[in-house]
Design a protein around this motif. Structure first.
Motif, short mmCIF file in Angstrom:
data_model
loop_
_atom_site.label_atom_id
_atom_site.label_comp_id
_atom_site.label_asym_id
_atom_site.label_seq_id
_atom_site.Cartn_x
_atom_site.Cartn_y
_atom_site.Cartn_z
N PHE A 87 -2.14 4.95 11.20
CA PHE A 87 -2.82 4.10 12.18
C PHE A 87 -2.76 2.64 11.78
O PHE A 87 -3.37 1.78 12.42
CB PHE A 87 -4.29 4.52 12.35
CG PHE A 87 -5.04 4.55 11.04
CD1 PHE A 87 -5.61 3.41 10.54
CD2 PHE A 87 -5.16 5.73 10.32
CE1 PHE A 87 -6.29 3.42 9.34
CE2 PHE A 87 -5.85 5.77 9.12
CZ PHE A 87 -6.41 4.61 8.63
N CYS A 88 -2.02 2.32 10.71
CA CYS A 88 -2.09 0.99 10.11
C CYS A 88 -0.75 0.27 10.26
O CYS A 88 0.26 0.71 9.73
CB CYS A 88 -2.47 1.10 8.64
SG CYS A 88 -2.44 -0.47 7.75
N SER B 58 -0.51 4.23 0.66
CA SER B 58 -1.26 5.27 1.38
C SER B 58 -0.49 5.79 2.60
O SER B 58 -0.55 6.97 2.91
CB SER B 58 -2.63 4.74 1.81
OG SER B 58 -3.32 5.71 2.52
N GLY B 59 0.19 4.87 3.30
CA GLY B 59 0.97 5.30 4.46
C GLY B 59 0.13 5.78 5.64
O GLY B 59 0.53 6.70 6.36
N CYS B 60 -1.02 5.16 5.87
CA CYS B 60 -1.86 5.56 7.01
C CYS B 60 -1.09 5.34 8.31
O CYS B 60 -0.57 4.25 8.55
CB CYS B 60 -3.15 4.75 7.04
SG CYS B 60 -4.16 4.93 5.57
N PHE C 92 -0.60 -2.88 9.25
CA PHE C 92 -0.79 -4.03 8.37
C PHE C 92 -0.01 -3.92 7.06
O PHE C 92 0.53 -4.89 6.55
CB PHE C 92 -2.29 -4.18 8.10
CG PHE C 92 -2.62 -5.01 6.92
CD1 PHE C 92 -2.54 -6.40 6.99
CD2 PHE C 92 -3.02 -4.42 5.73
CE1 PHE C 92 -2.84 -7.17 5.88
CE2 PHE C 92 -3.32 -5.19 4.63
CZ PHE C 92 -3.23 -6.57 4.71
N HIS C 93 0.08 -2.70 6.54
CA HIS C 93 0.60 -2.55 5.18
C HIS C 93 2.13 -2.60 5.14
O HIS C 93 2.80 -2.44 6.16
CB HIS C 93 0.14 -1.21 4.59
CG HIS C 93 0.81 -0.02 5.21
ND1 HIS C 93 0.45 0.50 6.43
CD2 HIS C 93 1.83 0.75 4.77
CE1 HIS C 93 1.21 1.54 6.71
NE2 HIS C 93 2.07 1.72 5.72
N LYS D 206 -3.89 8.88 1.01
CA LYS D 206 -5.22 8.34 0.72
C LYS D 206 -6.07 9.38 0.01
O LYS D 206 -5.95 10.58 0.30
CB LYS D 206 -5.89 7.99 2.05
CG LYS D 206 -6.84 6.83 2.00
CD LYS D 206 -7.24 6.45 3.40
CE LYS D 206 -7.53 4.97 3.47
NZ LYS D 206 -7.63 4.50 4.83
N GLY E 72 -7.70 -4.52 0.78
CA GLY E 72 -6.25 -4.57 0.59
C GLY E 72 -5.71 -3.17 0.56
O GLY E 72 -6.40 -2.21 0.86
N GLY E 73 -4.49 -3.08 0.18
CA GLY E 73 -3.88 -1.76 0.13
C GLY E 73 -4.05 -1.12 -1.23
O GLY E 73 -4.62 -1.71 -2.15
N LEU E 74 -3.54 0.10 -1.32
CA LEU E 74 -3.53 0.80 -2.61
C LEU E 74 -2.23 0.37 -3.30
O LEU E 74 -1.19 1.03 -3.19
CB LEU E 74 -3.57 2.32 -2.39
CG LEU E 74 -4.69 2.84 -1.47
CD1 LEU E 74 -4.71 4.37 -1.46
CD2 LEU E 74 -6.04 2.29 -1.85
N CYS F 184 0.82 -1.20 0.00
CA CYS F 184 0.00 0.00 0.00
C CYS F 184 0.86 1.25 0.00
O CYS F 184 1.84 1.33 0.74
CB CYS F 184 -0.91 0.00 1.23
SG CYS F 184 -2.10 1.35 1.20
S1 SF4 Z 1 -3.83 -0.89 3.95
FE1 SF4 Z 1 -5.58 0.54 4.22
S2 SF4 Z 1 -5.36 1.31 6.32
FE2 SF4 Z 1 -3.36 0.36 5.75
S3 SF4 Z 1 -2.11 2.04 4.90
FE3 SF4 Z 1 -3.20 1.13 3.17
S4 SF4 Z 1 -5.11 2.30 2.93
FE4 SF4 Z 1 -4.25 2.76 4.95
#
Ligand code: SF4
Length: 377
Positions: free
Chosen positions: A71-72, A67-69, A74-75, A192, A111-113, A65
């Motif tokens: 709070f995540c 996006s680099g959130c 997972f990615h 995002k 899933g991720g971006l 991903c």
């Molecule tokens: S997987 Fe979803 S929550 Fe995690 S960084 Fe990517 S967009 Fe954000």
């Protein structure tokens, strides 16, 4: 207007203004808010004795991903080849067989971006899953993924949605809404698509009569006013939905879990109190007067708080979620099996009813699944 007048207005299904909603959110005792929200649930959400639940499985298409959130946990980034994966058809096959054996009817596919997975990848994936399992429902992606796929495929979001629906997409989750404020989003999810894009994709989905849900992740950088603004944006978009179309079938708020996240390292301390969660559930019911189903997110707040939420505006306990990786990776470790979630609903004083993604009832136990509630997957 005093608080009693505001409750009366909400109970008459008259939309609350931002000022009215903020007034009761900030000043009303929790018990009073819950009482008003419970009265509205009894009016709005069908049989007041029934609480619905679902069986599905959350499978992640990829963990790559851009996006680099913050709070995540997972990615991972595209260059992290030791961690990056794209789920294979064989892996889907095994997971779907387990899900169907447990009475599940749906995959929640997220899933991720991913910078390289374009519309053709998702069309082929959905078509192959539907070819192998025609009875399976695909509750997949989310507004940010649709916008991302459109961008890298050089298409507009409407074309992407139409092609995904033709390939087998059954409904669009409300994921990625977080807080619909561009300043907050830039701070927590720098890569995002913005709040206006989230709303625009959902508007198209509603026009195409694709069932959707909406979410809110609160408890990080946002203010109380931004929480209320978020609810009002969701309600106003729902009001635009063409008559007779699905629109937002449900709203699911959850609290930010910080464990190990970049926001935690930056010093953000979430408000994870049960009292604040119950205020949010009650306010969701009172503000979202045009969304029938409010879901208690037991995964993030645990069984007891979710049970109390059923008496303060929520009418749905969500899914037993046979597999979940994103929220769990930030410290949410609650779990239920089919018997456990029904027992929790009964303990709270309600009758459990299995449902599908459209909130239509399903029989339980399903033929051939009566002995599977103890299955250990
Ligand atoms: S997987 Fe979803 S929550 Fe995690 S960084 Fe990517 S967009 Fe954000």
């Amino acid at each position: 207007m005093n608080n009693s007048d505001i409750y009366r207005k909400a109970l008459a299904l008259d939309p609350l203004t931002e000022g009215e909603a903020l007034q009761i959110y900030r000043s009303a005792p929790l018990a009073e808010l819950m009482l008003a929200a419970d009265a509205l649930r009894r009016e709005q959400a069908g049989d007041p004795q029934v609480v619905t639940w679902q069986i599905d499985r959350n499978v992640n298409i990829t963990n790559v991903c851009i996006s680099g959130c913050k709070f995540c946990n997972f990615h991972c980034k595209p260059h992290q080849s030791d961690k990056a994966y794209i789920t294979t058809i064989e892996e889907y096959d095994a997971k779907i067989r387990e899900t169907l054996a447990l009475g599940g009817d749906q995959l929640l596919l997220q899933g991720g971006l991913h910078p390289k997975l374009d519309i053709v990848f998702y069309e082929e994936l959905f078509r192959e899953l539907k070819r192998r399992f025609p009875q399976l429902r695909l509750h997949a992606l989310g507004a940010p993924e649709v916008a991302h796929i459109a961008r890298i495929s050089r298409l507009d979001p409407e074309t992407v949605l139409l092609r995904l629906i033709a390939a087998g997409l059954d409904s669009l989750p409300g994921a990625g809404a977080e807080i619909l404020d561009n300043g907050v989003r830039r701070a927590i999810s720098p890569g995002k698509p913005d709040a206006d894009t989230w709303l625009a994709v959902m508007r198209i989905a509603h026009r195409l009569n694709l069932p959707t849900s909406a979410t809110m992740m609160y408890g990080h950088l946002e203010t109380p006013r931004q929480r209320i603004e978020h609810l009002i944006k969701i309600r106003d978009l729902q009001a635009e939905c063409p008559s007779g179309n699905y629109g937002f079938i449900a709203f699911i708020p959850w609290v930010f879990r910080s464990s190990g996240t970049r926001l935690e390292r930056e010093g953000v301390v979430p408000d994870t109190s049960a009292a604040e969660y119950l205020r949010i559930i009650a306010m969701s019911r009172l503000v979202l007067n045009n969304i029938r189903n409010i879901q208690a997110s037991w995964l993030t707040v645990g069984k007891t708080t979710a049970q109390i939420a059923l008496h303060g505006g929520a009418n749905d306990m969500g899914s037993i979620m046979i597999e979940e990786n994103v929220v769990s990776s930030a410290g949410a470790h609650n779990s239920f099996d089919a018997e456990g979630i029904q027992q929790a609903i009964r303990e709270a004083g309600f009758i459990p009813r299995l449902r599908n993604q459209k909130y239509e009832p399903r029989p339980w136990p399903l033929p051939g699944t009566a002995d599977l509630t103890d299955a250990n997957l």
